[in-house]
Design an enzyme around this catalytic site. Structure first.
Site, short mmCIF file in Angstrom:
data_model
loop_
_atom_site.label_atom_id
_atom_site.label_comp_id
_atom_site.label_asym_id
_atom_site.label_seq_id
_atom_site.Cartn_x
_atom_site.Cartn_y
_atom_site.Cartn_z
N ASP A 87 0.87 -1.25 0.15
CA ASP A 87 -0.01 0.05 0.06
C ASP A 87 0.90 1.38 -0.17
O ASP A 87 1.90 1.23 -0.54
CB ASP A 87 -1.01 0.08 1.25
CG ASP A 87 -2.41 0.66 0.97
OD1 ASP A 87 -2.42 1.76 0.79
OD2 ASP A 87 -3.22 -0.24 0.87
N SER B 275 -11.35 -1.20 -0.78
CA SER B 275 -10.14 -1.20 0.22
C SER B 275 -10.29 -1.29 1.49
O SER B 275 -9.36 -1.85 2.02
CB SER B 275 -9.40 0.20 -0.13
OG SER B 275 -8.65 0.47 -1.28
N HIS C 250 -3.60 6.13 3.50
CA HIS C 250 -4.36 4.59 3.22
C HIS C 250 -3.89 3.28 3.82
O HIS C 250 -4.63 2.65 4.31
CB HIS C 250 -4.37 4.57 1.81
CG HIS C 250 -5.27 3.54 0.99
ND1 HIS C 250 -4.96 2.28 0.68
CD2 HIS C 250 -6.78 3.92 0.89
CE1 HIS C 250 -6.02 1.71 0.49
NE2 HIS C 250 -6.93 2.49 0.39
#
Length: 759
Positions: A150, A484, A190
């Site tokens: 990520d 996600s 994220h």
């Protein structure tokens, strides 16, 4: 440090010409060669590609060195992808493709992340003693290594500090996989959010709060990366011995053989449970993207946990409810009063001329500027809030990284255009009223649907909560939307299963998760189709309690031609009994559900204690009796207290998948040059790009024209275009098997100001 310009992350999306998979930001397409990861030193006319070797990788590398002097080998992938990346002159691409040792050549794609109280809802986080490990210990994921590919992870966050055990920074090529900080470029968060859903162990508890997190930073500033970086991260994670991989990223390439999908297939072959998000491009069919198309990985769509959904009605038209999806980074939508609404085009500064937005809601169309620019322009105009409606069919999840001081939400294209029509026809100012409705166990409208082109496999494999998911971010916590956020729920559940069954292989873990799901129905009571929800919604407690595994856990009978003769197609499944006594399993295909299909399966099968048995399911199909289109259903297998439903699909005649997807257009390396690419999932007799006036739709020119293209990415470079500088409406078209499809996009030629400054 290698810089990465603002574009969609490779981890979430795909390599070439992909659309953002992240619910946090919208950006203009940026091709791989617009990124410095393709090197500042490169000269005009060079290109970076991913090469798959035919046979021995080292031999292929040497062959390239001898035959292509311009080639510079960048990275060699031997663990999960038999190939390498290289930088070479554009003119040498054809020579490269003709070499005996080269199986295929792909452009690198750009990926980006997709976003994430849902833990108890899916049956995780329980403290009772029903779920114990082999030594009688509580199931918390302890001792299980979970790799998070990520944007990096904030390992200093108090909820994650004890869990992060290692990893690697592919962007900076060092051992420090921290999220991008402000002094390095556009900050990211994220990966920290994803890691928190998996294994936070503080104020927030993840699904597996004692799992070990290994962070692999493959997405740099702004959450961007390339196929090459994702492949490198996968290889490093597998070499580090992770048990589970989570990739909350993807692209819009719906094909089973994209490099990242193939890499995950091979990672699974090496014993790693690979979990990936399906994409945020729903609700239409065929929107699932790589690596969510990987046959052996677990592809996860998004559903609603218990959540309060806002909707609006016009005060003079209360019958039609317009459901809102709050924008990440905007103020919470908690309006208690009626508020006037006005329209402002695409939300550009020039669109506000003559518009009184002060104290009102502003309705704008998606596209032509980023979400951040639309929201900031609305704020400066004095608006109280903004509504962004989609420029494509259906809804979307969107938002910004830096908070904006106004309320904001998105609307579907259909609802936005209806609202625009009411504003156009009204002779007086209109106002909207907000209402709220509790919902759960519905599919998120943005969740990408399958199936997969070419293989026609069911994807996603299952769904998990992906709306308003609260988790960790650097220096705090944040609620996010996206597949996600759904994917790490499943990755955490996989960690618990591996702790409980350390001898299980990835196929068994996948079966336990898919066999025990809850089938979801829509608001009209219709059960969602297999290509929408896969096997159903994750139920962690049921997966931990199952005594039976059946795999593969979804089935495809492929495509049939109407004129084909009556044919029997056989599929083999494995039934595994994990109890210490024999069990009798009854198999119930959907008999009589479809004229034209006769099922031939054993009525029952006995499987001994702790044994497994293969069973053949046969479908005798008479194509002449079946209607054209998609046919789907389930095969039920019952034994003891377990009832397992295997979803299946079958297509009569050529499926109506999009003939073109994943368009990108951007400035090339040389002055006045441009790079384009688009993906043909089934090849095309003809394809290309035509330009039109953005306002009048008057034809301008044909930029690109190709004939008889094979399945895959079509790309090239253009120079000295015979059109005036400015913005154009591009129509990307492809014709295959008698079907013609198009993509519309705005592109810029020359250097016009995209967003005129105020004043």
């Amino acid at each position: 440090m290698k810089r990465v310009q603002a574009c969609i992350l490779l981890v979430l999306l795909g390599c070439s010409g992909l659309i953002p998979h992240m619910a946090a930001a919208e950006t203009y397409p940026v091709t791989p060669r617009a990124m410095e990861t393709v090197s500042d030193e490169q000269q005009s006319g060079r290109r970076v590609v991913i090469v798959s070797a035919k046979g021995n990788v080292d031999n292929a590398v040497e062959q390239v060195k001898d035959a292509v002097p311009s080639a510079k080998i960048r990275h060699v992938f031997k663990v999960v992808y038999g190939g390498f990346s290289l930088d070479l002159l554009e003119e040498d691409i054809d020579t490269l493709k003709k070499l005996d040792g080269i199986a295929r050549v792909d452009d690198i794609a750009i990926y980006q992340p997709s976003l994430e109280g849902s833990i108890p809802f899916v049956g995780a986080g329980k403290s009772d003693k029903r779920h114990l490990g082999p030594g009688g210990e509580a199931l918390t994921g302890k001792g299980v290594k979970v790799g998070v590919i990520d944007t990096g992870v904030d390992y200093e966050h108090p909820d994650l500090r004890a869990n992060v055990k290692g990893g690697y920074d592919v962007i900076d090529e060092d051992e420090d996989p921290m999220e991008t900080k402000a002094d390095q470029g556009e900050p990211t968060f994220h990966g920290t959010h994803v890691a928190g859903v998996i294994a936070a162990n503080g104020r927030i508890k993840g699904v597996a709060p004692e799992a070990e997190i290994y962070a692999y930073r493959a997405l740099g500033p702004g959450g961007q990366g390339t196929t090459e970086q994702v492949l490198e991260a996968i290889e490093k994670a597998v070499a580090d011995g992770v048990d589970v991989l989570n990739l909350s990223l993807g692209n819009t390439v719906n094909g089973p053989d994209w490099p990242t999908s193939l890499a995950l297939d091979r990672a699974v072959d090496k014993g790693v449970v690979a979990v990936t998000s399906s994409g945020n491009s729903g609700p239409n069919m065929w929107t699932v993207g790589s690596p969510g198309t990987s046959a052996k990985a677990i592809s996860v769509g998004a559903s609603l946990p218990p959540v309060e959904i806002p909707y609006i009605t016009l005060t003079n038209e209360k019958e039609r409810r317009l459901e809102l999806t709050p924008l990440v980074g905007a103020k919470p939508w908690k309006l208690k009063r009626d508020i006037p609404i006005v329209e402002a085009g695409h939300g550009l500064v020039s669109d506000y001329k003559g518009v009184d937005a002060k104290g009102k809601l502003v309705l704008v169309k998606r596209g032509r500027s980023t979400f951040a620019e639309k929201m900031e322009t609305a704020r400066k105009a004095g608006a109280t809030g903004i509504l962004i409606y989609n420029n494509l069919k259906g809804s979307f999840a969107g938002g910004v990284i830096q908070p904006v001081d106004l309320i904001g939400a998105s609307l579907s294209k259909e609802d936005g255009e209806w609202l625009l029509e009411q504003l156009d026809h009204s002779k007086k100012e209109l106002s909207v009223r907000t209402g709220y409705e509790q919902k759960q166990d519905l599919l998120a409208s943005f969740s990408s649907r399958g199936p997969v082109t070419e293989t026609w496999e069911v994807k996603p494999d299952l769904v998990a909560p992906g709306v308003a998911i609260q988790s960790t971010v650097p220096k705090g916590y944040l609620g996010l939307n996206g597949t996600s956020m759904a994917s790490p729920h499943v990755a955490g559940a996989a960690a618990l299963l591996i702790q409980q069954h350390p001898d299980w292989n990835p196929e068994q873990v996948k079966a336990a998760l898919m066999n025990t799901t809850k089938r979801l129905v829509d608001e009209e009571g219709r059960e969602y189709m297999p290509h929408e929800q896969g096997a159903g919604r994750l139920q962690v407690d049921k997966a931990l309690e199952t005594k039976t595994l059946v795999y593969p856990s979804s089935l495809t009978f492929g495509t049939w031609e109407k004129k084909a003769p009556r044919t029997k197609r056989e599929l083999t499944i494995t039934i595994e009994n994990m109890e210490s006594k024999a069990r009798v399993y009854h198999i119930a295909p959907p008999l009589g559900e479809l004229d034209g299909i006769e099922w031939e399966t054993p009525f029952s099968v006995t499987v001994g204690p702790n044994e497994k048995k293969q069973v053949t399911l046969a479908a005798d199909i008479d194509p002449a009796l079946l209607q054209e289109g998609l046919h789907a259903g389930t095969v039920e297998i019952t034994g003891g207290s377990d009832t397992i439903r295997l979803p299946y699909v079958l297509f009569m005649e050529e499926p109506n998948y999009p003939r073109v997807m994943a368009f990108q257009f951007a400035h090339g390396d040389a002055k006045n040059s441009y790079y384009y690419e688009y993906y043909l999932p089934g090849g095309a007799e003809e394809s290309g790009i035509a330009l039109f006036d953005p306002d009048t739709f008057e034809f301008v020119d044909v930029l690109v024209s190709h004939e008889q293209s094979e399945r895959g990415m079509v790309s090239g470079e253009l120079s000295d275009l015979n059109v005036a500088p400015g913005r154009y409406r591009a129509l990307v078209f492809a014709k295959s098997e008698g079907v013609k499809d198009t993509i519309e996009a705005f592109i810029d030629v020359g250097e016009p100001p995209l967003f005129p400054k105020e004043g």
